[in-house]
Scaffold this active site. Structure first.
Site, PDB file in Angstrom:
ATOM      1  N   CYS A 152      41.237  51.596  76.137  1.00 34.11           N
ATOM      2  CA  CYS A 152      40.165  50.832  75.515  1.00 34.11           C
ATOM      3  C   CYS A 152      38.913  50.413  76.044  1.00 34.11           C
ATOM      4  O   CYS A 152      39.283  49.746  76.862  1.00 34.11           O
ATOM      5  CB  CYS A 152      40.817  49.296  74.381  1.00 34.11           C
TER       6      CYS A 152
ATOM      7  N   ASN B 272      41.751  40.068  45.758  1.00 34.63           N
ATOM      8  CA  ASN B 272      42.192  40.246  44.806  1.00 34.63           C
ATOM      9  C   ASN B 272      41.119  41.119  44.179  1.00 34.63           C
ATOM     10  O   ASN B 272      41.716  42.087  42.669  1.00 34.63           O
ATOM     11  CB  ASN B 272      42.384  39.759  43.502  1.00 34.63           C
TER      12      ASN B 272
ATOM     13  N   THR C  26      47.296  42.477  45.278  1.00 34.98           N
ATOM     14  CA  THR C  26      47.438  43.283  46.494  1.00 34.98           C
ATOM     15  C   THR C  26      48.946  43.400  47.033  1.00 34.98           C
ATOM     16  O   THR C  26      49.029  44.109  48.288  1.00 34.98           O
ATOM     17  CB  THR C  26      46.464  43.638  47.380  1.00 34.98           C
TER      18      THR C  26
END
Lengths: 803, 490
Positions: free
Chosen positions: B130, B386, B396
C-alpha cells in the site's frame, strides 16, 4: 418437605419464606457431615461452568467439549456420568453455562453457545438424558437460572438481548423480557423475593424485573463501565446484590432503598468473570477473573484492598466457582480452562494478609516522618514520640465469631510521628546548590570554578575541592592557566588555590617537572583537546541557553566578584546551620594518619575515590615521610597524563558521592564533564542517578533546575522525559469551558478565544498579553505597537509595559 | 521536505517520469499539451478516491457541520487532512472514533517510541504494497526523527524490528497459523526482546495498518498531493487506466454518467431482491429449523466456498522494488487454509471473544486502547442509517451481520449462534469477490470490482461496507494475535 413445595401454588411468598427457613435449618445441620480435602481431577476439556446438586455430593462440569457429572467423595472426584452422548455431538452440547436445580436433584439446565436452552433429566432411563430443547434465542445463551424454589421455572439470558422465562411443563417460553439494550450476561433470581430477578448487561447496566411483568423492568441502574459479567444476590441479606464487571470492580449494591446504592466496592486486578457470596459469612464473597489472572479470591467487602483468602491452584483462568454446599463456607469448587476441577478447602487457602507488610512510612510536608509498624516491633523503642492525636490503630471489625482462622490477621499498628529537628530538616544547601550550580553554557574550567566557589560558600569544602580537582584533571593547560591567575588576583583569598599552592611548596621541583610533562603531553593531545573545546563552543551555541540560564539561576546574575563580596558576609551566619555529615570525616586527620600506615593509602586509592581525588594534596603534604609514597605518586604524575587517565578515579568518586546520598554532586559532575566521563559509567547507573536527582529537585519544586538537568542529560531515557505529556489544556476566555479541539476557537460559543488586539485576527501561535489589562495579541504586533505607543492597543487606556 | 528530495532521486534512479507512468489517451494528451514546459506539481488523481467522484465527497463536508468540525480537528491535530479521512467523512460518527484511536496509537503515551510506531505502520502497509500508507508514514517517520537508513529495508532496521517481520507476515496473510511459539520467540530474544506491552502496541498497530490498507485499496484512495514521491511507489493499478479514469468523472463526467445510467436500468431491482430475501429470512427463521449437523456443514461450506471465490482475475503482480524493500518474502500471501490440506481447528468466538477476552488483555497491557478499539468496533458494527439505496427505514442489521461474519468466516472464525446459510442468501457473488479481494489481497482491488457489486447503492453505502470490512478484518487478526499471546501467558 421440598417435594411439598413443588406443588405450592404461586403467589404465596410469605408462607413460603417460613418454609424455606425451616428447610434451611435441616440442611444446615446436615452440612456438618460434609468432609473432604483439597483435591482435583483432570477433565478432558476446558470447563466453562460448574454447578453442584443440592446435597453437595455431585458436581456437574460443562464446557464446549465436556458435559460430565462427578461424584464428590472423601478423597477424590469420581466420574459418575457423561452426558455428552451420540456419535456426532451437536452444538447443543457446547455449554456456556450449566445449572443444577436446587430443589429437584434430577434436573439440570444448560445454555448452549448456539442459542439453545436445554434441560436434562437424570431420571431418564435412556443414555440420552436430554429432556427439553428450547431454541427461541437467536444468539448465544450466556446464562440459565432455575428459580430457587419453583421447580418448573427456568430463566435464560442471551446475547440477543432477551431474557426468557420457561415453564418446563410447556414446550415454549411463557414470557420474554426485552432488556432494550445489549446482550444479557447474567440473570439471577433473588433468593428472598419470590418474583424478582436481576439481569446484568454488556453495556454496564443492571436491571431488576418482576417475573409477572414482562413489559417493563422495575428498575435499572448503571453498575459498571463496560460489560457486567456477573451478579449474585446475597443469600441472607434481602437487598444486597454483588456485581462484577470488565472494569475490574466488584460492587455490592443495596437494593432496598429507592435508588440502588453502592455500599462496597472491591477493586481487583482483572476483569471479574464470576462472583459468589460465601455461605454463612455475611461480608465474604468469592471472585474469579476472565483473563490473565488465574486465582480465586475471597474478599471481605469491608477490606477491599487485600483479599481475605486466595486459592492459587489453577494454571489457566478459572471459569466457574461454586460453594459446595449452600450452608457450608469451607468448601469451594472450581473449574478452569486448564481442564481441571478442584475442591478447595478453606483451611488450605493462602492468606495474603499474612504476607502483607503492615509497615508504612511517609514524609510530611515539613519533613516530618510518620511511621507505622506492628506494635510488637515498636514497643520498647525509646526514641519514639507519641503522635499528638494518639496512636492510631486500625479498628477491629470482627465481633461476630471468635473463630481465629476466619478472621483477618489481627494486625494493629502503632503510628509514630517523628518531627524533624531543625538541622536535619535543613536541606537548604541542596536547594542553594541546585540553584547556583552552573551545568553548561560556559567553558568547562569556568563551570568547575564556579561550582567550586558555590560549594565553598555553602561550607562544603570537600565538594569544592572536588570541583577544583576536576578542573585540574580535565582542563588542558592553556585553559588552566587563564582562569587560575585571574581568580587569584581577583579574589586573593580563593581558598583552594591558595591551599593548593601552599601545600605544593614542599615538592615544588617535582611538581614543576610533572607540570612540564603535562604540557608536553598536552601537545600530543592537542587535537583531542581542541575537540573538547570546540564541543564546548558548540554546546554554547546550540543550546543558546546563556541568557536563559542566567534567567533561571536568578542569583547568578550577580557577577563573580559581586557574588563573592555579598556571599562572604552571609557565610558566617550560614555556617552555623550547617552540619553536613559526609564532610564530617576530617581530611586532615586522614592525612596525619597516612604515614603510619602506608598500605592504607593504597587501599584508599582503590576504595574511596574521595581520598584518591585528593591524593595530590596528600602526597604534597607528606613528602618526607615515606619514600614509597613518593615512588607511587611520581609515576602518577610523571608519566603521560591524558584526561582519560583520571576517568576510573572520577568514576569511583562519583559512585562514592552517589552512595553517600549526594546524588546531586554525581549528576552535576556527570553533566559538566559530559563526554569526558560519560562512557565510563554504564547507562543504567547514569539513568538511575539522573532519575533520583530529578526526583529530588521536583520534590523541592526546583522545576527549572530539574528541566535544565533533563535537557542537559545525555541519557535518552532522561531527555525524553520532558517530551511526554506536553499537552496544554486551555479554557475559552469567553465561556470558561475547556476547549477540547483547537486552541483558538471555542466549540461551544463559537467565539475566537484569543484575538490580537492589534490586527484583530485570531492568534494561533504565541500570544502575549498584558498582565495588567489582559489585552494582548501576536507577539510581534504587540512589540511593534508598544514601540510607538505606551497605551494598550485595545484602547482600554491601560499603560502597558513590554519588557 | 527531506524525504521529498529523496523521493525525487528515486524517480530519477528508476528513470521514471510522470508521462512514462501513464498511458495517456489521445484526448488527454491533447489537453496536457498546453501545460508543456511548466513544471507545477499536480495531484495525480482528482479527489481523494479513484472510485468516488470528488464532487460527492466534498459535498459531504459542506453539508454536514459535524463532518466539517471533525475535519477541522483532524487538520488542527495533524496539520493535514488525508484522503482517508476525507472519504470516511461520509460517516462522521465513525471517523471521529477512528481518528481518536489513530491519534492515541501514534501520538499519545505508549510503550513504543514514536518512530517505532511509524515504522511498524510502514511495515504493515508494505505487506500489502500500500504505497499510500507507506508514503504517509515514511514522512511521519522521518519527521519524528527516524533513521532514514531503516527505510532501505528491514535489514537496515534494528534487530528487534526485524524479529517482528515474521509476525507481520503471518498476521497479514494467515493469522490462523500464529502460535504461542511465535510470541515466545519475540519475547525471549535476550537484548532484542519485546516486552508484553510493546508487543501489544505493535500488534494493534500491525492489524490496524493491515486493515487500513484494505480500506485504502477498497476505496481507491489516491496518493496525497504533497507526497509526490508516492507516485513512484507503484501507483495503484495505474497501468490499466488512463489519467482520465483517475480523474474520476470530473474530467469528462458526462461519459461516466451515461454509462452509469445505462447500468442502473439494467440492474434495477437488485436492491428489492435483496430486501425481499432479508424479509423472508426474518420471517421463516422460526419455521425452518436446520439441524445441528446442517448448521455445521453450512459453516464449512461457506468457509470452503469463500476460498474458491477467485480473488483476482488478474495476474500475479510483482511488487515494485520501492515498497517491497520494506518486507521480505513477497511470495507469502493469503493461502486458503482448507485447500492447503493443513487442518486448522475452527476458531470459536464463544471461546475467545473480543468483548470478554481480547479487550481485557489489551486494556491490561496498553491502557485505554482496549476501550478505544472497543468503541471503534462497536461503532462500525452498529452504524446504520436504516437506508438501503433509495429505500428508507430498513433494518440492515442482518445484512451487516452477514458481512461481518462472512469476513470472520474467511479467517476460520465461527459464531456458534449464526446460520451461515444466510450469507449465501444475502451476499451475491460479485460482492463476495470484492470482499474476498479486499480482505485477503487488497492490492488487487480494481475499480471494476468496486463498481460491479451493489450497483444501485450509494457511494456512502459502499464506503460503509468498506468500514465494516476493515474493522472485521482487524478484529479477526487481533483475535488470533491476542489468543496466541494469552496462550503464551498461561
Amino acid at each position: 418437605m421440598h417435594f411439598g413445595q413443588r406443588e405450592r401454588p404461586r403467589g404465596l411468598p410469605l408462607l413460603f419464606g417460613a418454609m424455606e427457613k425451616m428447610s434451611r435449618v435441616t440442611t444446615a445441620l446436615g452440612s456438618s457431615a460434609i468432609s473432604g480435602r483439597t483435591m482435583f481431577c483432570h477433565l478432558d476439556a476446558p470447563a466453562n461452568a460448574i454447578s453442584v446438586c443440592r446435597d453437595a455430593t455431585q458436581v456437574v462440569v460443562a464446557g464446549r467439549n465436556i458435559f460430565k457429572i462427578y461424584g464428590l467423595e472423601e478423597e477424590q472426584f469420581v466420574e459418575k456420568l457423561n452426558l455428552r452422548v451420540g456419535r456426532k455431538p451437536s452444538l447443543n452440547f457446547s455449554c456456556a453455562d450449566v445449572m443444577w436445580h436446587q430443589m429437584e436433584e434430577n434436573l439440570l439446565a444448560t445454555a448452549a453457545t448456539n442459542g439453545a436452552v436445554v434441560t436434562w433429566n437424570l431420571g431418564k432411563p435412556s443414555r440420552n438424558k436430554q429432556d427439553q430443547l428450547f431454541t427461541e434465542h437467536k444468539r448465544t445463551v450466556n446464562k440459565v437460572c432455575f428459580h430457587p424454589t419453583e421447580v418448573y421455572m427456568l430463566l435464560s439470558g442471551s446475547q440477543d438481548g432477551y431474557m426468557k422465562c420457561f415453564d418446563l411443563r410447556k414446550k415454549e417460553s411463557v414470557s420474554t423480557f426485552s432488556g432494550q439494550s445489549e446482550s444479557v450476561r447474567d440473570v439471577q433470581f433473588s433468593m428472598k423475593d419470590y418474583f424478582t430477578f436481576a439481569a446484568s448487561f454488556e453495556n454496564g447496566n443492571v436491571q431488576l424485573w418482576d417475573i409477572r411483568r414482562p413489559d417493563r423492568y422495575e428498575r435499572m441502574f448503571t453498575a459498571h463501565t463496560g460489560p457486567v459479567f456477573c451478579c449474585d444476590w446475597h443469600p441472607d441479606d434481602r437487598g444486597w446484590l454483588a456485581t462484577g464487571g470488565r472494569d475490574k470492580m466488584v460492587k455490592v449494591w443495596d437494593m432496598t432503598t429507592n435508588r440502588a446504592k453502592e455500599i462496597y466496592c472491591v477493586q481487583t486486578i482483572a476483569s471479574v468473570a464470576r462472583v459468589k457470596w460465601r455461605p454463612e459469612r455475611k461480608w465474604h464473597l468469592a471472585t474469579c477473573s476472565m483473563m490473565v489472572d488465574h486465582n480465586i479470591y475471597v474478599w471481605d467487602v469491608r477490606r477491599p484492598f487485600i483479599p481475605f483468602a486466595t486459592f492459587e491452584e489453577h494454571k489457566d483462568v478459572t471459569t466457574g466457582i461454586v460453594w459446595r454446599h449452600q450452608h457450608d463456607p469451607y468448601f469451594l469448587l472450581s473449574g478452569s480452562k486448564d481442564s481441571t476441577l478442584y475442591q478447595h478447602m478453606f483451611k488450605d487457602a493462602s492468606r495474603p494478609v499474612d504476607r502483607a507488610n503492615p509497615e508504612g512510612l511517609c514524609f510530611g510536608l515539613f519533613g516530618d516522618l510518620a511511621f507505622a509498624a506492628k506494635e510488637s516491633l515498636i514497643s520498647g523503642d525509646t526514641n519514639r514520640k507519641p503522635y499528638p492525636g494518639g496512636d492510631r490503630r486500625y479498628p477491629i471489625f470482627f465481633f461476630k465469631k471468635p473463630d481465629l482462622t476466619e478472621q483477618f490477621a489481627h494486625v494493629s499498628s502503632a503510628l509514630s510521628v517523628f518531627e524533624s529537628s531543625l538541622e536535619s530538616r535543613c536541606m537548604d544547601w541542596f536547594v542553594k546548590t541546585a540553584r547556583l550550580y552552573l551545568l553548561g553554557g560556559k567553558p568547562f574550567a569556568e563551570l568547575c570554578d564556579h561550582n567550586a566557589k558555590v560549594a565553598k560558600e555553602l561550607n562544603r569544602p570537600q565538594v569544592s575541592t572536588t570541583w577544583t580537582m576536576l578542573r585540574l584533571m580535565f582542563s588542558d593547560p592553556a585553559n588552566l592557566s587563564t582562569p587560575g591567575p585571574n581568580n587569584i588576583s581577583k579574589l586573593g583569598n580563593l581558598p583552594l588555590m591558595n591551599s593548593f599552592s601552599m601545600k605544593e611548596m614542599g615538592t615544588e621541583s617535582r611538581l614543576d617537572r610533572s607540570k612540564g610533562e603535562i604540557r608536553q603531553d598536552s601537545i600530543h593531545l592537542e587535537p583531542g583537546n581542541s575537540l573538547i573545546n570546540s564541543n564546548n563552543d558548540e554546546n554554547e551555541e546550540t543550546e543558546g541557553s546563556e541568557g536563559q540560564a542566567e534567567y533561571m539561576f536568578g542569583d547568578a546574575e550577580l557577577d563573580d566578584d559581586d557574588l563573592y563580596s555579598i556571599e562572604l558576609e552571609n557565610q558566617a551566619a550560614e555556617e552555623q546551620e550547617y552540619t553536613l555529615p559526609q564532610e564530617a570525616f576530617p581530611l586532615r586527620h586522614e592525612i596525619m594518619d597516612n604515614p603510619s600506615v602506608p598500605e592504607h593509602l593504597q587501599q584508599d586509592k582503590a576504595d574511596s575515590p574521595h581520598a584518591s581525588g585528593n591524593e595530590a594534596e596528600v602526597m604534597c603534604l607528606t613528602p618526607t615521610e615515606s619514600f614509597s609514597l613518593i615512588a607511587i605518586s611520581q609515576p602518577l604524575f610523571s608519566t603521560h597524563l591524558p584526561a582519560h587517565f583520571f576517568c576510573p578515579v572520577v568514576r569511583e568518586m562519583l559512585s562514592h558521592y552517589a552512595e553517600q546520598g549526594d546524588v546531586q554532586m554525581a549528576v552535576s559532575v556527570l553533566i559538566v564533564l559530559g563526554d569526558r566521563i560519560r562512557k565510563e559509567i554504564d547507562d543504567l547507573t547514569q539513568e538511575h542517578w539522573y532519575m533520583s536527582y530529578i526526583d529530588l529537585l521536583q520534590r523541592f519544586e526546583l522545576w527549572n533546575v530539574s528541566n535544565e538537568v533533563i535537557k542537559l542529560s545525555t541519557c535518552s531515557a532522561i531527555t525524553c522525559l520532558n517530551q511526554t505529556s506536553t499537552t496544554l489544556h486551555v479554557n475559552c476566555s469567553n465561556c470558561k469551558r475547556p476547549m477540547s479541539n483547537r486552541g483558538w476557537i471555542c466549540d461551544r460559543c463559537h467565539q475566537c478565544a484569543s484575538v490580537c488586539a492589534v490586527c484583530h485576527h485570531v492568534v494561533k501561535g504565541l500570544f502575549v498579553w498584558c498582565q495588567g489589562c489582559s489585552h494582548g495579541g501576536h507577539l510581534e504586533h504587540v512589540m511593534n505597537w508598544l514601540k510607538s505607543s505606551s497605551h494598550c492597543p485595545a484602547g482600554c487606556g491601560h499603560l502597558c509595559e513590554y519588557t | 521536505m527531506k524525504h521529498a528530495t529523496a523521493a525525487t532521486e528515486t524517480i530519477e534512479n528508476n528513470s521514471f517520469t510522470v508521462t512514462d507512468l501513464f498511458k495517456i489517451c489521445t484526448h488527454c494528451e491533447r489537453l496536457s499539451k498546453k501545460d508543456l514546459g511548466v513544471r507545477i506539481p499536480r495531484s495525480l488523481g482528482n479527489g481523494p478516491s479513484r472510485f468516488i467522484p470528488e464532487k460527492e465527497i466534498l459535498q459531504v463536508s459542506k453539508v454536514d457541520p459535524r463532518t466539517q468540525s471533525i475535519f477541522e480537528d483532524a487538520f488542527a491535530a495533524l496539520g493535514r487532512l488525508d484522503n482517508i479521512s476525507l472519504v470516511m467523512g461520509f460517516h462522521p460518527q465513525y471517523l471521529e472514533s477512528f481518528l481518536r484511536t489513530q491519534h492515541y496509537l501514534l501520538q499519545m503515551d505508549g510503550p513504543l517510541s514514536l518512530h517505532y510506531r511509524h515504522y511498524i505502520g510502514i511495515m504493515a502497509a508494505a505487506r500489502h504494497q500500500c504505497s499510500y500508507l507507506v508514503n504517509l508514514h515514511v514522512n511521519d517517520f522521518l519527521q519524528v526523527g527516524g533513521d532514514s537508513k531503516w527505510l532501505n529495508g528491514l535489514d537496515g532496521a534494528p534487530q528487534k524490528l526485524q524479529a517482528l517481520g515474521e509476525l507481520n507476515k503471518i498476521l497479514a496473510h494467515r493469522p490462523w497459523l500464529l502460535t504461542k511459539a511465535h510470541i515466545e520467540h519475540l519475547l525471549k530474544a535476550e537484548e532484542h526482546s519485546w516486552s508484553l506491552a510493546e508487543l501489544i502496541h505493535a500488534v494493534v498497530l500491525l492489524t490496524n495498518y493491515h486493515s487500513l490498507a484494505s480500506f485504502t485499496f477498497g476505496c481507491g484512495i489516491t496518493p496525497e498531493i504533497h507526497s509526490n514521491g508516492g507516485h513512484t511507489f507503484r501507483p495503484p493499478s495505474l497501468s490499466q487506466y488512463c489519467v482520465c479514469d483517475i480523474a474520476n468523472g470530473n474530467g469528462h463526467g458526462h461519459l461516466e454518467e451515461r454509462r452509469g445510467n445505462h447500468q442502473v436500468s439494467e440492474v434495477s431491482g437488485e436492491v428489492e431482491v435483496l430486501m425481499e430475501r432479508m424479509k423472508q429470512l426474518q420471517e421463516c427463521r422460526d419455521e425452518e429449523e436446520a439441524s445441528q449437523e446442517e448448521m455445521a456443514t453450512r459453516f464449512e461450506r461457506e468457509k470452503t466456498e469463500s476460498m474458491l471465490v477467485a480473488t483476482a482475475e488478474d495476474e500475479e503482480c510483482v511488487p515494485s522494488r520501492d515498497v517491497s524493500r520494506h518486507f521480505e518474502d513477497p511470495s507469502y500471501g493469503y493461502k486458503d487454509f482448507s485447500r492447503r490440506g493443513e487442518h486448522v481447528p475452527t476458531f470459536r468466538v464463544q471461546d475467545y471473544s473480543w468483548e470478554d477476552h481480547g479487550y481485557s488483555l489489551v486494556n491490561r497491557l496498553y491502557p485505554d486502547v482496549g476501550q478505544l478499539l472497543d468503541e471503534k468496533f462497536q461503532m462500525a458494527y452498529n452504524l446504520t442509517y436504516n437506508t438501503m439505496a433509495m429505500h428508507k427505514d430498513v433494518d440492515t442489521s442482518m445484512l451487516r451481520r452477514a458481512i461481518w461474519n462472512y469476513i470472520h468466516c474467511m479467517f476460520g472464525i465461527r459464531y456458534d449462534d449464526y446460520d451461515y446459510g444466510e450469507i449465501n442468501q444475502l451476499l451475491d457473488r460479485s460482492f463476495k469477490v470484492y470482499i474476498k479481494t479486499m480482505v485477503c489481497s487488497p492490492e488487487k482491488t480494481t475499480k471494476r470490482m468496486y463498481e460491479s457489486f451493489w450497483r444501485q447503492f450509494q457511494h456512502s453505502e459502499k464506503v460503509h461496507v468498506n468500514l465494516l470490512l476493515m474493522e472485521a478484518r482487524m478484529q479477526a487478526e487481533l483475535l488470533y494475535a491476542l489468543r496466541a499471546i494469552t496462550r503464551y501467558m498461561t
